[in-house]
Design a protein around this motif. Structure first.
Motif, PDB file in Angstrom:
ATOM      1  N   GLU A  26       0.829  -1.201   0.000  1.00  0.00           N
ATOM      2  CA  GLU A  26       0.000   0.000   0.000  1.00  0.00           C
ATOM      3  C   GLU A  26       0.865   1.254   0.000  1.00  0.00           C
ATOM      4  OE1 GLU A  26      -3.482   1.606  -0.715  1.00  0.00           O
ATOM      5  OE2 GLU A  26      -3.227  -0.546  -0.386  1.00  0.00           O
ATOM      6  N   ALA A  27       1.940   1.234   0.785  1.00  0.00           N
ATOM      7  CA  ALA A  27       2.848   2.383   0.807  1.00  0.00           C
ATOM      8  C   ALA A  27       3.537   2.558  -0.544  1.00  0.00           C
ATOM      9  CB  ALA A  27       3.885   2.212   1.917  1.00  0.00           C
ATOM     10  N   LEU A  28       3.981   1.467  -1.143  1.00  0.00           N
ATOM     11  CA  LEU A  28       4.612   1.543  -2.469  1.00  0.00           C
ATOM     12  C   LEU A  28       3.637   2.111  -3.500  1.00  0.00           C
ATOM     13  CD1 LEU A  28       6.417  -1.922  -2.486  1.00  0.00           C
ATOM     14  CD2 LEU A  28       7.566   0.300  -2.613  1.00  0.00           C
ATOM     15  N   TYR A  29       2.389   1.653  -3.434  1.00  0.00           N
ATOM     16  CA  TYR A  29       1.379   2.131  -4.386  1.00  0.00           C
ATOM     17  C   TYR A  29       1.180   3.643  -4.269  1.00  0.00           C
ATOM     18  CZ  TYR A  29      -3.230   2.904  -6.453  1.00  0.00           C
ATOM     19  OH  TYR A  29      -4.278   3.396  -7.202  1.00  0.00           O
ATOM     20  N   GLU A  30       1.071   4.137  -3.042  1.00  0.00           N
ATOM     21  CA  GLU A  30       0.828   5.572  -2.887  1.00  0.00           C
ATOM     22  C   GLU A  30       2.064   6.397  -3.247  1.00  0.00           C
ATOM     23  OE1 GLU A  30      -1.209   6.826   0.562  1.00  0.00           O
ATOM     24  OE2 GLU A  30      -2.829   5.378   0.290  1.00  0.00           O
ATOM     25  N   ARG A  31       3.249   5.855  -3.023  1.00  0.00           N
ATOM     26  CA  ARG A  31       4.453   6.556  -3.482  1.00  0.00           C
ATOM     27  C   ARG A  31       4.478   6.618  -5.010  1.00  0.00           C
ATOM     28  NH1 ARG A  31       4.986   9.087   0.972  1.00  0.00           N
ATOM     29  NH2 ARG A  31       6.322   8.207   2.599  1.00  0.00           N
ATOM     30  N   LEU A  32       4.006   5.565  -5.666  1.00  0.00           N
ATOM     31  CA  LEU A  32       3.926   5.592  -7.134  1.00  0.00           C
ATOM     32  C   LEU A  32       2.900   6.614  -7.614  1.00  0.00           C
ATOM     33  CD1 LEU A  32       4.184   1.779  -7.911  1.00  0.00           C
ATOM     34  CD2 LEU A  32       5.777   3.538  -8.692  1.00  0.00           C
ATOM     35  N   LEU A  33       1.776   6.740  -6.916  1.00  0.00           N
ATOM     36  CA  LEU A  33       0.807   7.776  -7.271  1.00  0.00           C
ATOM     37  C   LEU A  33       1.456   9.155  -7.218  1.00  0.00           C
ATOM     38  CD1 LEU A  33      -2.431   6.651  -5.377  1.00  0.00           C
ATOM     39  CD2 LEU A  33      -2.007   6.522  -7.839  1.00  0.00           C
ATOM     40  N   ASP A  34       2.269   9.387  -6.202  1.00  0.00           N
ATOM     41  CA  ASP A  34       2.958  10.665  -6.085  1.00  0.00           C
ATOM     42  C   ASP A  34       3.938  10.885  -7.236  1.00  0.00           C
ATOM     43  OD1 ASP A  34       1.608  11.135  -3.706  1.00  0.00           O
ATOM     44  OD2 ASP A  34       3.236  10.360  -2.444  1.00  0.00           O
ATOM     45  N   ALA A  35       4.440   9.781  -7.807  1.00  0.00           N
ATOM     46  CA  ALA A  35       5.413   9.880  -8.895  1.00  0.00           C
ATOM     47  C   ALA A  35       4.758   9.957 -10.266  1.00  0.00           C
ATOM     48  CB  ALA A  35       6.361   8.688  -8.845  1.00  0.00           C
ATOM     49  N   GLY A  36       3.421   9.940 -10.307  1.00  0.00           N
ATOM     50  CA  GLY A  36       2.743  10.095 -11.591  1.00  0.00           C
ATOM     51  C   GLY A  36       1.941   8.905 -12.053  1.00  0.00           C
ATOM     52  N   TRP A  37       1.977   7.808 -11.307  1.00  0.00           N
ATOM     53  CA  TRP A  37       1.122   6.678 -11.657  1.00  0.00           C
ATOM     54  C   TRP A  37      -0.334   7.124 -11.592  1.00  0.00           C
ATOM     55  CZ3 TRP A  37       1.885   1.592 -13.113  1.00  0.00           C
ATOM     56  CH2 TRP A  37       0.767   0.755 -13.053  1.00  0.00           C
ATOM     57  N   ALA A  38      -1.133   6.680 -12.562  1.00  0.00           N
ATOM     58  CA  ALA A  38      -2.543   7.042 -12.613  1.00  0.00           C
ATOM     59  C   ALA A  38      -3.388   5.776 -12.625  1.00  0.00           C
ATOM     60  CB  ALA A  38      -2.837   7.871 -13.859  1.00  0.00           C
ATOM     61  N   PRO A  39      -4.614   5.839 -12.099  1.00  0.00           N
ATOM     62  CA  PRO A  39      -5.477   4.660 -12.145  1.00  0.00           C
ATOM     63  C   PRO A  39      -5.631   4.101 -13.555  1.00  0.00           C
ATOM     64  CG  PRO A  39      -6.412   6.304 -10.675  1.00  0.00           C
ATOM     65  CD  PRO A  39      -5.228   6.942 -11.329  1.00  0.00           C
ATOM     66  N   ALA A  40      -5.544   4.969 -14.566  1.00  0.00           N
ATOM     67  CA  ALA A  40      -5.661   4.499 -15.948  1.00  0.00           C
ATOM     68  C   ALA A  40      -4.494   3.619 -16.366  1.00  0.00           C
ATOM     69  CB  ALA A  40      -5.767   5.697 -16.899  1.00  0.00           C
ATOM     70  N   ASP A  41      -3.393   3.669 -15.611  1.00  0.00           N
ATOM     71  CA  ASP A  41      -2.242   2.823 -15.936  1.00  0.00           C
ATOM     72  C   ASP A  41      -2.495   1.359 -15.604  1.00  0.00           C
ATOM     73  OD1 ASP A  41      -0.310   4.703 -16.953  1.00  0.00           O
ATOM     74  OD2 ASP A  41      -0.139   5.510 -14.934  1.00  0.00           O
ATOM     75  N   ARG A  42      -3.468   1.093 -14.753  1.00  0.00           N
ATOM     76  CA  ARG A  42      -3.730  -0.294 -14.372  1.00  0.00           C
ATOM     77  C   ARG A  42      -4.121  -1.109 -15.598  1.00  0.00           C
ATOM     78  NH1 ARG A  42      -4.685  -3.503 -10.124  1.00  0.00           N
ATOM     79  NH2 ARG A  42      -6.060  -5.272 -10.487  1.00  0.00           N
ATOM     80  N   GLY A  43      -3.397  -2.205 -15.805  1.00  0.00           N
ATOM     81  CA  GLY A  43      -3.686  -3.081 -16.934  1.00  0.00           C
ATOM     82  C   GLY A  43      -3.202  -2.551 -18.270  1.00  0.00           C
ATOM     83  N   GLY A  44      -2.536  -1.410 -18.264  1.00  0.00           N
ATOM     84  CA  GLY A  44      -2.084  -0.833 -19.530  1.00  0.00           C
ATOM     85  C   GLY A  44      -1.026  -1.679 -20.206  1.00  0.00           C
ATOM     86  N   PRO A  45      -1.129  -1.897 -21.522  1.00  0.00           N
ATOM     87  CA  PRO A  45      -0.164  -2.763 -22.219  1.00  0.00           C
ATOM     88  C   PRO A  45       1.216  -2.139 -22.371  1.00  0.00           C
ATOM     89  CG  PRO A  45      -1.682  -1.775 -23.786  1.00  0.00           C
ATOM     90  CD  PRO A  45      -2.186  -1.402 -22.419  1.00  0.00           C
ATOM     91  N   ARG A  46       1.332  -0.825 -22.127  1.00  0.00           N
ATOM     92  CA  ARG A  46       2.630  -0.170 -22.299  1.00  0.00           C
ATOM     93  C   ARG A  46       3.266   0.174 -20.950  1.00  0.00           C
ATOM     94  NH1 ARG A  46       2.865   4.483 -24.010  1.00  0.00           N
ATOM     95  NH2 ARG A  46       4.876   4.327 -25.083  1.00  0.00           N
TER      96      ARG A  46
END
Length: 281
Positions: free
Chosen positions: A139-159
């Motif tokens: 959970e902590a890793l996930y939220e740190r990734l959100l801070d780095a620009g990860w977006a919910p739309a990235d989930r399952g993205g082929p790229r």
């Protein structure tokens, strides 16, 4: 006569900067400590980076907020004061639980901490499990990734893909722990997560990023699997400077996990592989 149904609380609107809600079940850690509860000694590795001890102290402040009244001490394996032998020397006659702020099994867990505890026979000592792997870290890793620009739309993205950057160890159990965290994070994100290492193991972070690119996953993030900033964390982040997450640091989930490991070490049902040393005072 039946009792009236309890009134449901009215929904509230979170303030603009409220912490993101988490989806991971969190152990109950806010109960006040019982009288005479063992001291929690948080054992960090130590670093020449001045941000590292500041970050660890901020994490321990969160731990104290979650468990008011619990005696929480800091110790380092090397490089920073107080060193673990010095912290233990100040606890003569006390009970203590050493909670390693380390993310997997390795030489420090198996050798250095037991040796330090054995060298302090005036302290009755238990050694808790390392922090990782555990869903709270994910959970902590996930939220740190959100801070780095990860977006919910990235989930399952082929790229899209993620490299889980860890310190590395020659101990095969440490690598297994990192791979398990990578699998948990992949399930959370819905994309491949490749473990990589700053030293002592392969692949390196640049090699893992190239492997993802070869699979068409050019939108790659680096998740920093480090408790605090330091040389290894900085080197891993430099491999993907625009999509590299910060270390776990004082994330609230990490603070909860510190207390969870402390409680587990004291539980009668503590796992058999938890190192337990009961030295006579």
């Amino acid at each position: 006569m039946t009792e009236p149904a309890p009134e449901r609380p009215r929904p509230t609107t979170a303030p603009p900067h409220a912490p993101r809600p988490t989806t991971t079940a969190v152990p109950h850690v806010t109960a006040p400590p019982p009288y005479g509860a063992p001291v929690l000694v948080a054992v960090a590795h130590g670093s020449r980076d001045p941000r590292a001890p500041r970050t660890v102290r901020a994490l321990l402040d969160r731990v104290r907020d979650l468990r008011p009244g619990l005696d929480v001490r800091l110790a380092h394996i090397e490089l920073n004061a107080p060193l673990l032998p010095d912290t233990l020397d100040g606890l003569r006659g006390a009970d203590a639980v050493l909670v390693p702020l380390l993310l997997g099994r390795g030489h420090h867990i198996k050798c250095d901490l037991p040796a330090a505890a054995a060298a302090a026979p005036a302290v009755r000592t238990r050694i808790a499990e390392p922090l990782g792997p555990h869903p709270l870290l994910v959970e902590a890793l996930y939220e740190r990734l959100l801070d780095a620009g990860w977006a919910p739309a990235d989930r399952g993205g082929p790229r899209t893909g993620v490299v889980l950057a860890a310190a590395g160890s020659r101990d095969p159990e440490s690598a297994r722990d990192t791979r398990r965290t990578a699998r948990l994070l992949a399930a959370r994100l819905g994309v491949p997560v490749v473990p990589a290492y700053a030293s002592a193991a392969a692949p390196t972070v640049p090699a893992a990023l190239r492997a993802l690119a070869a699979r068409g996953r050019h939108r790659a993030f680096v998740a920093s699997y480090f408790t605090a900033p330091g040389r290894f964390a900085s080197a891993c982040a430099a491999a993907a400077p625009h999509r590299a997450a910060a270390p776990l640091g004082d994330h609230p989930a990490t603070a909860r996990l510190v207390l969870h490991r402390y409680d587990r070490a004291l539980s009668p049902n503590a796992p058999a592989d938890t190192v337990t040393l009961l030295a006579s005072a």
